[in-house]
Design a protein around this motif. Structure first.
Motif, mmCIF file in Angstrom:
data_model
loop_
_atom_site.group_PDB
_atom_site.id
_atom_site.type_symbol
_atom_site.label_atom_id
_atom_site.label_comp_id
_atom_site.label_asym_id
_atom_site.label_seq_id
_atom_site.Cartn_x
_atom_site.Cartn_y
_atom_site.Cartn_z
ATOM 1 N N CYS A 20 -51.272 -24.747 -2.103
ATOM 2 C CA CYS A 20 -50.027 -26.052 -2.295
ATOM 3 C C CYS A 20 -51.414 -27.299 -2.249
ATOM 4 C CB CYS A 20 -49.388 -25.935 -1.265
ATOM 5 S SG CYS A 20 -47.579 -25.216 -1.314
ATOM 6 N N GLN A 21 -52.378 -27.857 -1.305
ATOM 7 C CA GLN A 21 -52.565 -28.485 -1.741
ATOM 8 C C GLN A 21 -53.730 -28.551 -2.559
ATOM 9 O OE1 GLN A 21 -55.267 -28.229 2.349
ATOM 10 N NE2 GLN A 21 -53.307 -28.394 3.930
ATOM 11 N N SER A 22 -54.401 -27.246 -3.193
ATOM 12 C CA SER A 22 -55.005 -27.216 -4.178
ATOM 13 C C SER A 22 -54.532 -27.854 -5.043
ATOM 14 C CB SER A 22 -55.697 -26.380 -4.638
ATOM 15 O OG SER A 22 -54.275 -25.496 -5.164
ATOM 16 N N GLU A 23 -53.055 -27.919 -4.854
ATOM 17 C CA GLU A 23 -52.687 -28.464 -6.618
ATOM 18 C C GLU A 23 -52.638 -30.276 -6.604
ATOM 19 O OE1 GLU A 23 -48.742 -26.899 -6.255
ATOM 20 O OE2 GLU A 23 -48.986 -25.060 -7.247
ATOM 21 N N THR A 24 -53.163 -30.972 -5.165
ATOM 22 C CA THR A 24 -53.235 -32.658 -5.190
ATOM 23 C C THR A 24 -53.913 -32.188 -5.519
ATOM 24 O OG1 THR A 24 -51.065 -32.679 -5.149
ATOM 25 C CG2 THR A 24 -51.729 -34.641 -4.307
ATOM 26 N N LEU A 25 -55.265 -33.522 -5.572
ATOM 27 C CA LEU A 25 -56.406 -34.198 -5.366
ATOM 28 C C LEU A 25 -56.481 -35.504 -5.155
ATOM 29 C CD1 LEU A 25 -57.843 -32.453 -8.675
ATOM 30 C CD2 LEU A 25 -57.756 -31.267 -5.933
ATOM 31 N N PRO A 26 -57.744 -35.880 -4.786
ATOM 32 C CA PRO A 26 -57.271 -37.449 -4.281
ATOM 33 C C PRO A 26 -57.068 -38.673 -5.042
ATOM 34 C CG PRO A 26 -59.766 -36.640 -3.328
ATOM 35 C CD PRO A 26 -59.073 -35.363 -4.136
ATOM 36 N N LYS A 27 -56.181 -39.547 -5.306
ATOM 37 C CA LYS A 27 -55.796 -40.031 -6.335
ATOM 38 C C LYS A 27 -56.860 -40.415 -7.319
ATOM 39 C CE LYS A 27 -51.663 -41.717 -3.624
ATOM 40 N NZ LYS A 27 -50.819 -43.003 -3.014
ATOM 41 N N PRO A 28 -56.765 -40.717 -8.585
ATOM 42 C CA PRO A 28 -57.970 -41.438 -8.888
ATOM 43 C C PRO A 28 -57.741 -42.387 -8.756
ATOM 44 C CG PRO A 28 -56.489 -40.658 -10.625
ATOM 45 C CD PRO A 28 -55.776 -40.091 -9.092
ATOM 46 N N GLU A 29 -59.296 -43.479 -9.355
ATOM 47 C CA GLU A 29 -59.971 -44.554 -9.069
ATOM 48 C C GLU A 29 -58.855 -45.492 -10.146
ATOM 49 O OE1 GLU A 29 -63.207 -45.052 -7.209
ATOM 50 O OE2 GLU A 29 -62.350 -44.960 -5.100
ATOM 51 N N ILE A 30 -57.895 -45.653 -9.697
ATOM 52 C CA ILE A 30 -57.690 -46.602 -11.941
ATOM 53 C C ILE A 30 -57.093 -48.035 -11.638
ATOM 54 C CG2 ILE A 30 -56.583 -44.689 -12.449
ATOM 55 C CD1 ILE A 30 -54.016 -45.578 -11.348
ATOM 56 N N GLN A 31 -57.017 -48.720 -12.513
ATOM 57 C CA GLN A 31 -56.682 -50.147 -12.305
ATOM 58 C C GLN A 31 -55.489 -50.471 -13.502
ATOM 59 O OE1 GLN A 31 -59.493 -53.201 -14.906
ATOM 60 N NE2 GLN A 31 -58.275 -52.404 -16.820
ATOM 61 N N LEU A 32 -54.893 -51.388 -12.334
ATOM 62 C CA LEU A 32 -53.449 -51.675 -12.409
ATOM 63 C C LEU A 32 -53.930 -52.820 -13.068
ATOM 64 C CD1 LEU A 32 -52.594 -50.445 -9.145
ATOM 65 C CD2 LEU A 32 -52.378 -49.465 -10.437
ATOM 66 N N ALA A 33 -52.536 -53.190 -13.327
ATOM 67 C CA ALA A 33 -51.802 -54.190 -14.378
ATOM 68 C C ALA A 33 -51.139 -55.553 -13.207
ATOM 69 C CB ALA A 33 -51.447 -53.891 -15.232
ATOM 70 N N SER A 34 -50.830 -56.789 -13.769
ATOM 71 C CA SER A 34 -50.094 -57.662 -13.248
ATOM 72 C C SER A 34 -49.453 -58.144 -14.266
ATOM 73 C CB SER A 34 -51.563 -58.904 -12.681
ATOM 74 O OG SER A 34 -52.396 -58.286 -12.329
ATOM 75 N N HIS A 35 -48.753 -58.862 -13.979
ATOM 76 C CA HIS A 35 -47.465 -59.354 -14.779
ATOM 77 C C HIS A 35 -47.980 -60.640 -15.706
ATOM 78 C CE1 HIS A 35 -44.177 -56.654 -12.784
ATOM 79 N NE2 HIS A 35 -44.973 -57.064 -11.872
ATOM 80 N N TYR A 36 -47.006 -61.112 -16.486
ATOM 81 C CA TYR A 36 -47.448 -62.109 -17.698
ATOM 82 C C TYR A 36 -46.941 -63.273 -16.985
ATOM 83 C CZ TYR A 36 -47.278 -64.619 -21.907
ATOM 84 O OH TYR A 36 -46.918 -65.769 -22.819
#
Length: 282
Positions: A20-36
């Protein structure tokens, strides 16, 4: 014998947990948006449609969701994909969020399930150039791979906010969700960034309170949500936007309220409905 069975059960349990654990890896380090923000200079940005799909992160070897869950993609889908990260969106088309979301969550799929799905690139996390340069690199990558599944989201430029909001109206009117604005000179940065901005419309509407649902957790003993009914007969719950005082003394049944929402689900229910206020008596 009981001890042997207990030992075997423990081993099998640990093995199942490892699977079960092998199906989930560390969260990818991604860029997140702000509001207009209203004071934004649109000429400094490249603008694309905000797709209503599931965010995907190609690591160079496999596809992950935003939470780090692996996506069961057939090898033919990712054939020719590069061995470096791509940030993008798994997309079936406008108004198909429920379908693509269900497909991504499935543990076993076939190639035929993915035949109409596209991976729409919107960034290259490890590219050292500006967003403008990354966009050019994505266009070149899409041409090189020449896959029916790998595409780059088109970026547009606008001279003023009037043209920008005209495009927003056009996209939303055609069933789209909104727009994304990328500062053309920005580098890819992990976390919430002021240089990538989402612009989505919010609409106001009215509904009548027909019930209250009990709160849970910190709202135990208070109202968790208002059950409301629209003039069109749609019934749904609104929990967001209520203050602590309103949860303790909610709008009475029969009261007309105003709420905000962002588009509709496929069932016609307002999406992301938020309580705004009790309608004032005219």
């Amino acid at each position: 014998m009981l001890r042997v069975h207990s030992f075997l059960f423990s081993v099998l349990f640990l093995m199942s947990c490892m699977v079960c654990q092998s199906e989930t890896l560390p969260k990818p380090e991604i860029q997140l948006a702000s509001h207009y923000a209203a004071d934004l200079d649109v000429t400094d940005y490249l603008v694309s449609e905000k797709l209503d799909g599931v965010r995907g992160y190609w690591t160079g070897k496999q596809m992950l969701t935003r939470s780090g869950r692996t996506v069961d993609l057939p090898a033919t889908f990712t054939q020719g994909f590069p061995q470096y990260p791509i940030d993008g969106e798994l997309w079936l088309g406008r108004g198909q969020f429920e379908q693509i979301s269900a497909l991504v969550r499935r543990q076993e799929t076939q190639m035929q399930d993915w035949q109409f799905v596209s991976f729409m690139m919107f960034d290259l996390p490890q590219h050292n150039g500006s967003f403008e340069q990354r966009y050019l690199a994505m266009q070149q990558l899409a041409q090189k791979v020449n896959s029916v599944h790998l595409h780059v989201i088109s970026q547009l430029t606008f001279t003023d906010n009037k043209a920008l909001f005209s495009e927003l109206d056009s996209v939303v009117g055609a069933g789209g969700e909104g727009l994304m604005l990328h500062y053309r000179h920005a580098f890819y940065t992990v976390g919430r960034s002021q240089f990538i901005v989402k612009l989505k419309p919010k609409y106001d509407a009215e509904a009548v309170v027909i019930g209250h649902t009990a709160g849970k957790g910190k709202y135990t003993g208070q109202v968790g949500a208002l059950t409301v009914k629209t003039p069109q007969g749609k019934v749904f719950n609104i929990g967001s936007g209520l203050s602590d005082k309103q949860r303790q003394n909610p709008p009475a049944i029969g009261t007309t309220i105003t709420y905000q929402y962002v588009g509709f689900t496929q069932k016609g229910t307002p999406r992301f409905a938020t309580f705004l206020r009790v309608r004032s008596v005219q």
